[in-house]
Design an enzyme around this catalytic site. Structure first.
Site, PDB file in Angstrom:
ATOM      1  N   ASP A   1      68.757  35.314  71.614  1.00 54.87           N
ATOM      2  CA  ASP A   1      69.036  35.496  73.046  1.00 54.87           C
ATOM      3  C   ASP A   1      68.958  34.143  73.773  1.00 54.87           C
ATOM      4  O   ASP A   1      69.087  34.092  74.982  1.00 54.87           O
ATOM      5  CB  ASP A   1      68.061  36.515  73.665  1.00 54.87           C
ATOM      6  CG  ASP A   1      66.609  36.096  73.513  1.00 54.87           C
ATOM      7  OD1 ASP A   1      66.327  35.035  72.915  1.00 54.87           O
ATOM      8  OD2 ASP A   1      65.729  36.836  74.001  1.00 54.87           O
TER       9      ASP A   1
ATOM     10  N   ASP B   1      65.555  42.972  68.474  1.00 55.46           N
ATOM     11  CA  ASP B   1      64.147  43.206  68.827  1.00 55.46           C
ATOM     12  C   ASP B   1      64.077  43.756  70.258  1.00 55.46           C
ATOM     13  O   ASP B   1      63.115  43.518  70.985  1.00 55.46           O
ATOM     14  CB  ASP B   1      63.321  41.916  68.687  1.00 55.46           C
ATOM     15  CG  ASP B   1      61.821  42.176  68.591  1.00 55.46           C
ATOM     16  OD1 ASP B   1      61.423  43.353  68.473  1.00 55.46           O
ATOM     17  OD2 ASP B   1      61.052  41.204  68.667  1.00 55.46           O
TER      18      ASP B   1
HETATM   19 ZN   LIG Z   1      59.809  43.774  67.098  1.00 56.80          ZN
END
Ligand SMILES: [Zn+2]
Length: 372
Positions: free
Chosen positions: A239, A264
């Site tokens: 990101d 995530d």
């Molecule tokens: Zn994680």
């Protein structure tokens, strides 16, 4: 029923202007002269995804369906809902919920390959944003996990007590062992990767660079072991907050097709900035970054389509970026039926416009999302 898509087909090594004919599987790929600018890519695969759209894997069946739908709208057609370090009973309940969704998938939804167990088999000294319920991977706990038959990836700190026997049991059961949330040094990490391979398993790394010791000249650490061992894969949260673009370039040059993007993502993905929660802890989302009150990064609000755009912005070609969000994960997870546009593979597609924004998503030959 047979469908046809026409556009710039993103093959593993090049773009091909052409058409794809398919039903549930790809039946034919043909190069033709076309000015259709849309890009056709294999559906994305996210092996590490806690939540999105306000929902979290730990919340149970309805929440898992909701977060899966959210990420599907961003191109992810195969998902591994991911648990977080919590008291053992809570973790088992969440795994049972994932198993339930695997058994009764949404007719219009992404494929749920299985769960990623992130914690509690992590180092209490490298929790990152994991709540403080870390425990060692004792044989009885590993047996309990394997009996559920829904866990496909386990994040493991290899320096923990019982790690050796856990590696053996998990590897023999075909579960990917992802080294992470660890204070292991280079040698310990290398030893764990070798042990995984010796037992016939496949080694990975959980969010490379994050929640593990950094690279130093005299202390190469787990990052170097994961990047340099030819048999090991590793996840990356790209990101641009969790990992600097230069670190992404370093890892992708060294690892090539052994590097896989994950999000995530936590429940705040797709939600406005403001307070949220992760694993029962208060977090604050501000300008695309999620932090605990102590300032630690706490998951992301990333989606894989944005990760793909980030890779292209930072130098990857579209076929290279497609590897990062799809085929590398397919290879790692042993999903030989997807991850590339080839005759005989499953018809999971992402259609992107010139700006690499999502236009359509297809799962199993069925259009499951269209941007209006
Ligand atoms: Zn994680």
């Amino acid at each position: 029923m047979t469908h046809t898509l026409t556009g710039q087909i993103v093959l593993p090594d090049r773009l091909l202007p052409g058409t794809i004919r398919f039903d549930s599987h790809i039946r034919e790929i043909e190069g033709i002269t076309t000015k259709e600018p849309l890009y056709i890519l294999p559906g994305f695969i996210d092996g590490h995804i806690h939540g999105g759209d306000g929902a979290d894997t730990m919340d149970g069946v309805a929440a898992i369906r909701q977060l899966a739908q959210y990420h599907m709208r961003h191109g992810t057609t195969t998902i591994l809902p991911t648990t977080i370090t919590r008291p053992w009973e809570d973790v088992i309940l969440a795994l049972k919920a994932v198993a339930e969704v695997m058994k009764t998938p949404d007719p219009i939804g992404p494929r749920i390959h299985g769960a990623h167990l992130e914690g509690p088999f992590v180092s209490p000294h490298k929790l990152g944003a994991q709540p403080p319920f870390a425990i060692p991977p004792s044989p009885d706990k590993i047996a309990e996990v394997l009996a559920l038959d829904c866990v496909r990836v386990v994040t493991l700190a290899p320096e923990l007590d019982h790690a050796e026997s856990a590696i053996e049991s998990l590897a023999k059961a075909g579960v990917r062992i992802s080294i992470g949330h660890t204070i292991a040094d280079y040698e310990t990490t290398l030893g764990a990767i070798s042990a995984i391979c010796t037992c016939g398993g496949i080694a990975g790394g959980t969010h490379l660079f994050n929640a593990m010791s950094p690279v130093e000249g005299r202390k190469p650490g787990p990052v170097t072991a994961l990047m340099c061992h030819d048999a090991s894969y590793a996840e990356m949260i790209f990101d641009t907050h969790h990992v600097h673009p230069a670190s992404f370039r370093l890892a992708s040059r060294l690892m090539r097709n052994r590097l896989l993007f994950v999000t995530d993502a936590m429940r705040g993905a797709g939600q406005p900035d403001g307070p949220s929660t992760l694993g029962g802890q208060d977090v604050l989302i501000s300008e695309g970054v999620v932090r605990l009150p102590n300032g630690s990064l706490a998951g992301s609000v990333l989606t894989l389509d944005q990760a793909l755009r980030n890779a292209v912005t930072h130098g990857a070609s579209l076929p290279e970026a497609s590897h990062l969000v799809s085929s590398n994960a397919a290879t790692y997870l042993g999903l030989t039926d997807r991850g590339a546009l080839e005759v005989g593979r499953l018809s999971d597609f992402v259609i992107l416009d010139r700006d690499l924004m999502i236009r359509e998503v297809w799962v199993n030959g069925q259009k499951t999302h269209q941007c209006v």
